[in-house]
Scaffold this motif. Structure first.
Motif, short mmCIF file in Angstrom:
data_model
loop_
_atom_site.label_atom_id
_atom_site.label_comp_id
_atom_site.label_asym_id
_atom_site.label_seq_id
_atom_site.Cartn_x
_atom_site.Cartn_y
_atom_site.Cartn_z
N VAL A 110 8.15 35.52 65.06
CA VAL A 110 9.09 34.56 65.58
C VAL A 110 8.41 34.28 67.21
N GLU A 157 7.53 26.10 63.98
CA GLU A 157 7.65 26.69 62.77
C GLU A 157 9.12 27.11 62.66
N ARG A 159 11.56 29.39 61.12
CA ARG A 159 11.74 30.92 60.81
C ARG A 159 13.34 30.99 60.41
N ASP A 184 13.93 38.80 61.40
CA ASP A 184 13.23 37.73 60.77
C ASP A 184 13.27 37.87 59.06
N THR A 186 12.63 35.46 57.13
CA THR A 186 11.96 34.28 56.21
C THR A 186 11.49 34.62 54.89
#
Length: 268
Positions: A110, A157, A159, A184, A186
């Motif tokens: 990130v 992007e 995430r 994160d 994702t």
């Protein structure tokens, strides 16, 4: 022994050169206790510059050093724990503007942008997530835990992150911002979606296979009795029997299709 050699070296140096000095060392008291001490002194010299006496003060700083060590140990422990349970820690000011992010791992993908609010960082177009729960908690200045939000980072992007936060207040009770930790998720989310979709596909395949088997069983009497009923030697009474069996099979097939359609509508 280490402290003694350092003390001797410092004393010899100040005897010959410096006009003042400072030293911190450990001493052993007669009762066996080890104490941390500081010594500050001033060398008094005569008119020729020769030292004639030393005036100084000493202070026991054992409690101070123990407090500092305890604080350092707590900070280290907290940092180690935080790095194990989250990918990053963050802070905002009273307006929700992101002011600090510290990542405990080089693998965090990130790309955080400071100077903007967390609301601006959220990708509202992604759909899903629990942003409204976090927004409500922030509005009421209440702690929140494990909120999942789509986060648009500096690389544009999206995430998905799991985030927790606490409100911050100064010593006078004034609200000064937020502080928390996050991870994160994702890749985990993508894997979960893949497994979920695959599970649906597998279930649909099993359903289609079972339905095809049942309908094929029902089509057999339709095909057989319709071909027999077409024979000129079959009496009208026998033909009616065949038609009844055909009708019963078709009703069962219609019922199966109806049940499948009802199930599909409930899924929607």
């Amino acid at each position: 022994m280490e402290d003694w050699e350092r003390v001797q070296k410092s004393v010899r140096h100040n005897d010959s050169a410096a006009a003042s000095g400072h030293l911190e060392c450990r001493i052993r008291r007669p009762d066996g206790q080890i104490r941390n001490m500081t010594y500050d002194w001033q060398v008094i010299k005569d008119h020729d510059g020769s030292p004639i006496r030393v005036f100084g003060i000493s202070q026991d700083i054992t409690d101070l050093r123990e407090s500092e060590n305890a604080i350092l140990e707590n900070e280290t422990r907290l940092r180690d724990i935080t790095e194990c349970i989250s990918d990053f820690v963050w802070e905002t000011d009273e307006n929700g503007v992101l002011t600090h992010v510290d990542s405990g791992s080089a693998d965090v993908r990130v790309n955080f942008v400071l100077g903007v609010t967390k609301d601006e960082n959220v990708d509202h177009s992604a759909g899903g997530g629990d942003w409204h729960f976090m927004a409500q908690a922030m509005k009421n200045r209440q702690p929140y835990r494990n909120i999942v939000v789509p986060f648009r980072d500096g690389d544009e992007e999206t995430r998905w992150i799991r985030i927790s936060g606490n409100p911050r207040f100064d010593l006078d009770g004034k609200f000064i911002g937020w502080r928390g930790a996050g991870s994160d998720i994702t890749e985990q989310r993508q894997q979960h979606i893949y497994r979920s979709e695959k599970g649906k596909s597998d279930a649909l395949a099993r359903l289609a296979g079972g339905m095809a088997h049942e309908i094929n069983n029902l089509l057999q009497p339709v095909v057989v009795y319709s071909s027999i009923g077409d024979d000129e030697e079959v009496s009208p009474k026998q033909a009616r029997i065949y038609f009844k069996k055909i009708y019963a099979s078709t009703l069962q097939a219609v019922g199966i299709v109806k049940d499948v359609l009802t199930f599909a509508r409930e899924g929607q």
